[in-house]
Design an enzyme around this catalytic site. Structure first.
Site, PDB file in Angstrom:
ATOM      1  N   ALA A  70     -11.518  -0.148   1.952  1.00  0.00           N
ATOM      2  CA  ALA A  70     -10.395   0.249   1.080  1.00  0.00           C
ATOM      3  C   ALA A  70     -10.742   1.578   0.415  1.00  0.00           C
ATOM      4  CB  ALA A  70     -10.082  -0.835   0.068  1.00  0.00           C
ATOM      5  N   ASP A  94     -11.139 -10.197  11.028  1.00  0.00           N
ATOM      6  CA  ASP A  94     -10.925  -8.956  10.287  1.00  0.00           C
ATOM      7  C   ASP A  94     -12.255  -8.288   9.947  1.00  0.00           C
ATOM      8  OD1 ASP A  94      -9.022  -7.124   8.878  1.00  0.00           O
ATOM      9  OD2 ASP A  94     -10.193  -7.753   7.136  1.00  0.00           O
ATOM     10  N   GLU A 136      -4.556 -14.171   3.671  1.00  0.00           N
ATOM     11  CA  GLU A 136      -3.326 -14.068   4.448  1.00  0.00           C
ATOM     12  C   GLU A 136      -2.526 -15.358   4.231  1.00  0.00           C
ATOM     13  OE1 GLU A 136      -2.247 -11.482   6.237  1.00  0.00           O
ATOM     14  OE2 GLU A 136      -4.039 -10.315   5.742  1.00  0.00           O
ATOM     15  N   ILE A 159       0.840  -1.211   0.000  1.00  0.00           N
ATOM     16  CA  ILE A 159       0.000   0.000   0.000  1.00  0.00           C
ATOM     17  C   ILE A 159       0.869   1.253   0.000  1.00  0.00           C
ATOM     18  CG2 ILE A 159      -1.702   1.332   1.305  1.00  0.00           C
ATOM     19  CD1 ILE A 159      -2.805  -1.373   2.317  1.00  0.00           C
ATOM     20  N   VAL A 204     -12.387   0.325   6.408  1.00  0.00           N
ATOM     21  CA  VAL A 204     -13.522  -0.586   6.233  1.00  0.00           C
ATOM     22  C   VAL A 204     -13.638  -1.083   4.796  1.00  0.00           C
ATOM     23  CG1 VAL A 204     -16.048  -0.770   6.329  1.00  0.00           C
ATOM     24  CG2 VAL A 204     -14.802   0.408   8.150  1.00  0.00           C
ATOM     25  N   LYS A 218     -13.886  -4.491  11.167  1.00  0.00           N
ATOM     26  CA  LYS A 218     -14.527  -3.509  10.284  1.00  0.00           C
ATOM     27  C   LYS A 218     -15.945  -3.199  10.738  1.00  0.00           C
ATOM     28  CE  LYS A 218     -11.778  -4.853   6.249  1.00  0.00           C
ATOM     29  NZ  LYS A 218     -11.795  -5.429   4.882  1.00  0.00           N
TER      30      LYS A 218
END
Length: 817
Positions: free
Chosen positions: A610, A677, A666, A474, A608, A681
């Site tokens: 992207a 995850d 992952e 990123i 939340v 969010k």
């Protein structure tokens, strides 16, 4: 007639003197000239230091004298005048006289103002003598004029006062009886008895103004080492630029508050006669410079310059015994005058309860004692408090004729300072509306100057200074987007994004003028700075750049722990890191309180969805008065792909393996399949609606069999998952029988947060979800029958970086004044 003055930097070497000769040669073709010279650059300071050394019994003064002598002899030689007997004689006599008087100072250990004037004035005598001979060598017919023969003063050595009647008579007589270019010694003058005096700080400029006024010159030119009067000190504000024109009054205000190009006494004789001053750069003679006259240039800017006094002390006298009592101010300032304390700035509240004033730090103790003595009775009676002294302060002044009757000038000043976390200790504005001055902490001076310069001179071009931590997928993508899009932002949005700091897990680099983004990886790799997040934040805070933004592209708890200090330093944060917002509720609240207290922003849209506008959409709904009834969402690109792809004939374990091969999961897919995850969010969305909720309060369906979660490694996990394929196939087949599909849905409804693998039919907005897209459905009082739906890629470096980039750009609007 034009009077021209060259400062010490303009004649600091033989090369510079050659350049001055070319300038004078061009000027004399147009007008008759008088040219005033300062000592060679740094010589006056050396002469004063040498005198002080001799008075202190330091024999090192002799070596310094020898070096000054050698410097002048070397300059003579480089100018091709080594065989000029007359010049060699003048130089030898001057240094002989200096040697004799310095020896006397050394013997008696005393340096009187009279003696210091004699010694310090020799720099101008030597420079003017040398330059006169060089001009004549270059066919510029010149006459040496020792200013002591024409400028007459009193006996106030060190800062003599001019007898203008006698001086003007002498100057006019000399110029009537002499032709050619008159090369004049700056800075020095004499008493009626012929003793050398000096004209104080800016004395050579004053010499030029005195001669110009006496001769009614058409113009006085001051040649220095900058392109005229600058909008701010270029050593502190790198985007400062020269001002084409300003009034005498503007120039005097700027000078009072620290502008070094001109000195107030210089302006007064010219002002009295209405003679324009032209400030030029001898290093860049083609530049137009700055013209100072009675006319102001309406250049479109509210202000002409931003100046500062770097170090002041602020004294405050206050007490109920001052209210309505006549004569308090008179007693205060009479006491200060008696102790020869110069007051730089005064401010008084309309309640008459408080008077604050600024002085030089060296005068503060003397001023404090004078006030305590003067108001001892009132202090003893408790009617007035003991004077308060605050040190480590600076004054910043915003100056310009165009400020008159222009609403909003003060608002722009205070708003720009406030949005950059700069506290104002005191403020003053004259009735002329030409000057607004603020007292700030000295540690904030550079930041304040740059902030105000951008607000008043560069408001059409906003600069954001970005400090980025995390150069993984990123972060690296974000830097690439900034580099490629910056030209467009500059041209179309008048926005420049400068990346001033970058760090990865190993190294960190800083450059307050901006890191070249096409070389950031190379520079970071070569950096000697080892990554330490606390040290990174400390350096960022110490740089204290205006419009600073901290960007956290990590998933590190250690970085999040620094958020308190970053926000406390009035630096906004943009981050896709979910840890801060999905931690304890108390921590969530604290960060928002800090951001509010310090008037900065904490932006996390990418937490939340992207690049999807999820949080902003929710915020807009709530801000506009809508009420959230239900939120349903697929918030994992990984789980979206798995269940969107899982169909008849597919084995669940193979779909998970395909997701892993594509880089959606992952390294251990159980991290995604556990739903943790997604829960983070959903927790953030719930908190944005106003719910006080912890991660443990979210009800997560565990879709993986216990045996899968207990597998010792990823390989073992896939083996166990393959054996449990029927768990998922049964659920898929049951959904198919009812014309439905499986979706992993996070739901917030009636103050309950749940995450379930849910079967949805064709009427549900999630039925046709495909690929790895995310989708969020808002059911509200306004969007009741047909929910508001946000859908699109919810993961991936490019879209996440784009979301972060968009929030960085949004901060430019926040900083607009």
């Amino acid at each position: 007639m034009i009077v021209v003055k060259f400062g010490g930097t303009s004649v600091s070497s033989s090369k510079r003197i050659e350049g001055v000769a070319r300038i004078v040669s061009g000027l004399r073709k147009k007008d008759r000239l008088a040219v005033v010279f300062s000592a060679f650059g740094g010589v006056t300071d050396d002469l004063i230091r040498m005198s002080q050394m001799a008075a202190a019994g330091d024999t090192g003064y002799r070596e310094l004298l020898r070096r000054i002598n050698q410097r002048h002899r070397t300059t003579i030689q480089e100018l091709g005048m080594a065989r000029k007997p007359e010049l060699n004689k003048i130089t030898a006599e001057a240094f002989s006289a200096l040697e004799d008087i310095l020896h006397g100072v050394f013997l008696v250990r005393e340096l009187s103002p009279r003696t210091l004037d004699f010694i310090s004035g020799h720099g101008e005598l030597l420079s003017a003598a040398i330059i006169t001979r060089y001009f004549n060598l270059k066919k510029i017919k010149s006459v040496f004029l020792d200013a002591r023969k024409v400028i007459v003063t009193d006996e106030q050595f060190g800062n003599a006062r001019v007898d203008f009647t006698e001086t003007n008579r002498n100057i006019r007589h000399h110029f009537r009886t002499h032709t050619g270019v008159q090369v004049v010694t700056g800075f020095i003058s004499s008493t009626p008895q012929g003793e050398m005096t000096t004209l104080g700080r800016g004395g050579s400029d004053y010499t030029a103004a005195i001669i110009g006024a006496a001769l009614d010159a058409a113009e006085i030119q001051i040649w220095t080492d900058v392109d005229g009067v600058m909008t701010a000190d270029p050593r502190k504000v790198r985007k400062a630029f020269s001002v084409p024109a300003m009034t005498y009054e503007e120039a005097m205000e700027l000078s009072h508050f620290g502008a070094k190009v001109i000195h107030p006494p210089t302006i007064q004789p010219a002002l009295d006669k209405g003679i324009p001053l032209l400030i030029k750069n001898s290093f860049h003679p083609a530049h137009a410079g700055t013209k100072i006259s009675s006319r102001s240039d309406k250049n479109g800017y509210l202000v002409k310059g931003i100046s500062s006094i770097d170090d002041i002390a602020l004294l405050t006298l206050q007490g109920s015994g001052m209210v309505g009592v006549a004569g308090i101010s008179a007693r205060l300032f009479t006491a200060l005058s008696a102790k020869q304390v110069n007051v730089i700035l005064i401010t008084q509240g309309s309640s008459e309860h408080t008077i604050s004033f600024a002085v030089k730090p060296g005068d503060a103790n003397r001023a404090q004692k004078a006030i305590d003595d003067t108001f001892s009775l009132e202090i003893h009676a408790g009617m007035i408090e003991k004077v308060r002294v605050e040190r480590g302060l600076s004054i910043v002044a915003v100056i310009g004729e165009n400020m008159k009757n222009t609403p909003g000038t003060s608002g722009r000043l205070f708003q720009s300072l406030g949005k950059n976390g700069i506290s104002v200790v005191a403020t003053a504005q004259g009735s002329s509306e030409r000057n607004i001055s603020v007292v700030i902490h000295a540690s904030e001076l550079n930041k304040a100057l740059n902030t105000l310069h951008q607000a008043f001179f560069l408001s059409d071009v906003k600069t954001l200074n970005v400090f980025l931590v995390g150069t993984g997928l990123i972060g690296k993508t974000l830097l690439g987007q900034i580099a490629s899009h910056n030209p467009y932002l500059r041209s179309a949005r008048s926005l420049e994004i400068s990346v001033a700091g970058i760090a990865n897990s190993r190294k960190m680099i800083f450059n307050e003028e901006g890191i070249p983004l096409n070389r950031f990886a190379e520079l970071l790799s070569a950096s000697a700075g080892k990554m330490d997040i606390a040290a990174f934040v400390k350096t960022m805070n110490a740089l204290n750049l205006p419009q600073s933004v901290f960007v956290d592209c990590t998933s590190s708890e250690d970085v999040v722990e620094q958020y308190d200090e970053i926000l406390g330093a009035s630096i906004s944060i943009v981050t896709p890191n979910k840890i801060a917002n999905s931690g304890r509720m108390s921590r969530y609240k604290k960060l928002r309180a800090l951001a509010s207290k310090h008037n900065v922003r904490l932006l996390y849209e990418t937490n939340v969805g992207a690049g999807l506008p999820v949080i902003n959409t929710l915020t807009d709904l709530l801000t506009s008065g809508d009420r959230i009834l239900k939120i349903e969402a697929v918030l994992s690109g990984t789980l979206s792909f798995i269940f969107n792809t899982y169909g008849r004939g597919d084995r669940f374990c193979e779909i998970v393996k395909e997701a892993q091969r594509r880089g959606y999961t992952e390294p251990d897919p159980r991290v995604d399949l556990s739903g943790r995850d997604v829960a983070r969010k959903l927790l953030i969305l719930a908190r944005e609606t106003g719910m006080e909720i912890e991660l443990a309060d979210i009800d997560i369906e565990k879709i993986l069999p216990t045996a899968c979660m207990k597998a010792k490694d990823v390989s073992a996990f896939f083996n166990v998952l393959e054996k449990n394929d029927d768990v998922f196939s049964r659920r898929r087949e049951e959904a198919e029988k009812n014309g439905m599909v499986l979706r992993y849905i996070a739901r917030l409804e009636k103050k309950k947060a749940t995450i379930r693998l849910t079967a949805v039919g064709m009427q549900h907005p999630f039925y046709n979800l495909s690929g790895s897209d995310n989708i969020i459905s808002f059911t509200t009082e306004r969007y009741h029958d047909r929910p508001l739906v946000v859908k699109g890629p919810g993961a991936g470096a490019a879209v996440t970086a784009a979301g972060v980039f968009a929030e960085i750009i949004s901060l430019s609007k926040y900083f607009e004044i």
